[in-house]
Design a protein around this motif. Sequence first.
Motif, mmCIF file in Angstrom:
data_model
loop_
_atom_site.group_PDB
_atom_site.id
_atom_site.type_symbol
_atom_site.label_atom_id
_atom_site.label_comp_id
_atom_site.label_asym_id
_atom_site.label_seq_id
_atom_site.Cartn_x
_atom_site.Cartn_y
_atom_site.Cartn_z
ATOM 1 N N SER A 13 -2.661 5.236 6.615
ATOM 2 C CA SER A 13 -3.582 6.119 5.909
ATOM 3 C C SER A 13 -4.421 5.275 4.974
ATOM 4 O O SER A 13 -3.998 4.188 4.552
ATOM 5 C CB SER A 13 -2.831 7.188 5.120
ATOM 6 O OG SER A 13 -2.194 8.078 5.996
ATOM 7 N N LEU A 14 -5.589 5.782 4.645
ATOM 8 C CA LEU A 14 -6.489 5.145 3.678
ATOM 9 C C LEU A 14 -6.760 6.187 2.591
ATOM 10 O O LEU A 14 -7.759 6.905 2.625
ATOM 11 C CB LEU A 14 -7.784 4.688 4.367
ATOM 12 C CG LEU A 14 -7.593 3.754 5.552
ATOM 13 C CD1 LEU A 14 -8.914 3.512 6.281
ATOM 14 C CD2 LEU A 14 -6.959 2.440 5.120
ATOM 15 N N PRO A 15 -5.836 6.320 1.630
ATOM 16 C CA PRO A 15 -5.864 7.434 0.671
ATOM 17 C C PRO A 15 -7.119 7.497 -0.190
ATOM 18 O O PRO A 15 -7.588 8.592 -0.495
ATOM 19 C CB PRO A 15 -4.608 7.225 -0.170
ATOM 20 C CG PRO A 15 -4.192 5.823 0.065
ATOM 21 C CD PRO A 15 -4.682 5.445 1.421
ATOM 22 N N GLU A 16 -7.684 6.366 -0.585
ATOM 23 C CA GLU A 16 -8.885 6.396 -1.422
ATOM 24 C C GLU A 16 -10.087 6.938 -0.653
ATOM 25 O O GLU A 16 -11.039 7.421 -1.256
ATOM 26 C CB GLU A 16 -9.197 5.006 -1.975
ATOM 27 C CG GLU A 16 -8.181 4.525 -2.972
ATOM 28 C CD GLU A 16 -8.431 3.095 -3.438
ATOM 29 O OE1 GLU A 16 -8.206 2.843 -4.635
ATOM 30 O OE2 GLU A 16 -8.833 2.245 -2.626
ATOM 31 N N ARG B 51 -13.168 -2.682 0.307
ATOM 32 C CA ARG B 51 -11.766 -2.893 -0.085
ATOM 33 C C ARG B 51 -11.218 -1.537 -0.500
ATOM 34 O O ARG B 51 -11.783 -0.878 -1.372
ATOM 35 C CB ARG B 51 -11.695 -3.899 -1.231
ATOM 36 C CG ARG B 51 -10.288 -4.305 -1.616
ATOM 37 C CD ARG B 51 -10.365 -5.424 -2.673
ATOM 38 N NE ARG B 51 -9.075 -5.908 -3.040
ATOM 39 C CZ ARG B 51 -8.399 -6.855 -2.407
ATOM 40 N NH1 ARG B 51 -8.917 -7.417 -1.340
ATOM 41 N NH2 ARG B 51 -7.226 -7.248 -2.824
ATOM 42 N N THR B 52 -10.109 -1.126 0.129
ATOM 43 C CA THR B 52 -9.519 0.174 -0.169
ATOM 44 C C THR B 52 -8.011 0.102 0.010
ATOM 45 O O THR B 52 -7.500 -0.820 0.657
ATOM 46 C CB THR B 52 -10.142 1.266 0.739
ATOM 47 O OG1 THR B 52 -9.740 2.545 0.269
ATOM 48 C CG2 THR B 52 -9.764 1.082 2.196
ATOM 49 N N LEU B 53 -7.311 1.059 -0.574
ATOM 50 C CA LEU B 53 -5.851 1.093 -0.434
ATOM 51 C C LEU B 53 -5.462 1.444 0.992
ATOM 52 O O LEU B 53 -6.026 2.353 1.598
ATOM 53 C CB LEU B 53 -5.232 2.127 -1.364
ATOM 54 C CG LEU B 53 -4.995 1.737 -2.807
ATOM 55 C CD1 LEU B 53 -4.330 2.892 -3.557
ATOM 56 C CD2 LEU B 53 -4.163 0.480 -2.925
ATOM 57 N N ARG C 231 4.698 1.837 1.656
ATOM 58 C CA ARG C 231 3.987 0.846 0.845
ATOM 59 C C ARG C 231 2.493 1.129 0.814
ATOM 60 O O ARG C 231 1.929 1.650 1.760
ATOM 61 C CB ARG C 231 4.183 -0.550 1.418
ATOM 62 C CG ARG C 231 5.602 -1.038 1.324
ATOM 63 C CD ARG C 231 5.671 -2.489 1.662
ATOM 64 N NE ARG C 231 7.055 -2.933 1.611
ATOM 65 C CZ ARG C 231 7.416 -4.188 1.748
ATOM 66 N NH1 ARG C 231 6.516 -5.116 1.963
ATOM 67 N NH2 ARG C 231 8.685 -4.518 1.683
ATOM 68 N N THR C 232 1.869 0.743 -0.284
ATOM 69 C CA THR C 232 0.410 0.757 -0.402
ATOM 70 C C THR C 232 -0.036 -0.550 -1.019
ATOM 71 O O THR C 232 0.660 -1.107 -1.887
ATOM 72 C CB THR C 232 -0.095 1.923 -1.272
ATOM 73 O OG1 THR C 232 0.435 1.792 -2.577
ATOM 74 C CG2 THR C 232 0.279 3.268 -0.689
ATOM 75 N N TRP C 233 -1.181 -1.046 -0.572
ATOM 76 C CA TRP C 233 -1.775 -2.237 -1.157
ATOM 77 C C TRP C 233 -3.246 -2.277 -0.763
ATOM 78 O O TRP C 233 -3.645 -1.676 0.227
ATOM 79 C CB TRP C 233 -1.021 -3.506 -0.743
ATOM 80 C CG TRP C 233 -1.131 -3.905 0.702
ATOM 81 C CD1 TRP C 233 -1.972 -4.837 1.233
ATOM 82 C CD2 TRP C 233 -0.370 -3.405 1.805
ATOM 83 N NE1 TRP C 233 -1.795 -4.939 2.589
ATOM 84 C CE2 TRP C 233 -0.811 -4.064 2.961
ATOM 85 C CE3 TRP C 233 0.638 -2.450 1.931
ATOM 86 C CZ2 TRP C 233 -0.283 -3.807 4.227
ATOM 87 C CZ3 TRP C 233 1.158 -2.192 3.183
ATOM 88 C CH2 TRP C 233 0.700 -2.866 4.307
ATOM 89 N N PRO C 234 -4.074 -2.983 -1.551
ATOM 90 C CA PRO C 234 -5.503 -3.054 -1.231
ATOM 91 C C PRO C 234 -5.761 -4.014 -0.070
ATOM 92 O O PRO C 234 -5.155 -5.087 0.018
ATOM 93 C CB PRO C 234 -6.136 -3.578 -2.521
ATOM 94 C CG PRO C 234 -5.037 -4.194 -3.296
ATOM 95 C CD PRO C 234 -3.744 -3.605 -2.821
ATOM 96 N N ASN D 160 -4.827 -11.198 7.085
ATOM 97 C CA ASN D 160 -4.880 -11.107 5.619
ATOM 98 C C ASN D 160 -4.116 -9.882 5.117
ATOM 99 O O ASN D 160 -3.385 -9.965 4.129
ATOM 100 C CB ASN D 160 -6.325 -11.058 5.118
ATOM 101 C CG ASN D 160 -7.022 -12.392 5.237
ATOM 102 O OD1 ASN D 160 -6.396 -13.436 5.413
ATOM 103 N ND2 ASN D 160 -8.337 -12.367 5.161
ATOM 104 N N ALA D 161 -4.274 -8.745 5.786
ATOM 105 C CA ALA D 161 -3.543 -7.524 5.397
ATOM 106 C C ALA D 161 -2.048 -7.696 5.600
ATOM 107 O O ALA D 161 -1.241 -7.230 4.791
ATOM 108 C CB ALA D 161 -4.054 -6.328 6.195
ATOM 109 N N LEU D 162 -1.671 -8.382 6.678
ATOM 110 C CA LEU D 162 -0.247 -8.608 6.964
ATOM 111 C C LEU D 162 0.393 -9.497 5.906
ATOM 112 O O LEU D 162 1.506 -9.237 5.454
ATOM 113 C CB LEU D 162 -0.081 -9.239 8.342
ATOM 114 C CG LEU D 162 -0.697 -8.475 9.524
ATOM 115 C CD1 LEU D 162 -0.527 -9.269 10.811
ATOM 116 C CD2 LEU D 162 -0.125 -7.091 9.639
#
Length: 152
Positions: free
Chosen positions: A16-19, A94-96, A102-105, A125-127
Amino acid sequence: MTQQAPFVVGLNEWISLPELGVVGLRSKIDTGATTSSLHATDSKVFTRNGQKWVRFTAHIGTLVQRGHRCEALLVSTKTIKSSNGQSQSRYVIRTLLALGNRTWPVEFTLACRKSMQYRVLLGSNALIDGQLLVNPALSYVQPKPLFSLLPK
């Protein structure tokens, strides 16, 4: 993001991309890509409070697609070389990212992925930032992320 123990993900995972208000996207883990990519169309740059933003339509679903209008701060424009050797200029946001609990930008390039099976690619990079370990023999190891698990 605080230091956490790595956790295992499969070749495909729900995110999901909550922002952006986007929930329930199937993603493909792509260790060969550096930057993550999100299927988006109708991208337009605009200025808000002296900063550049991008407005775009994110596409959700594979068989039945539904568009979702989004806005995000424009991080940069990046030239990406695709697997077929073609270079393309793409907007970067750039988004959460929410995956499992887990969540991270994460930085995403916005690209038309209409002909692709997955609307989202998660690059290395996300991994790395999410401290994920990939087992390509598995799929959908983590549960679908819920907005209720996300920080406000």
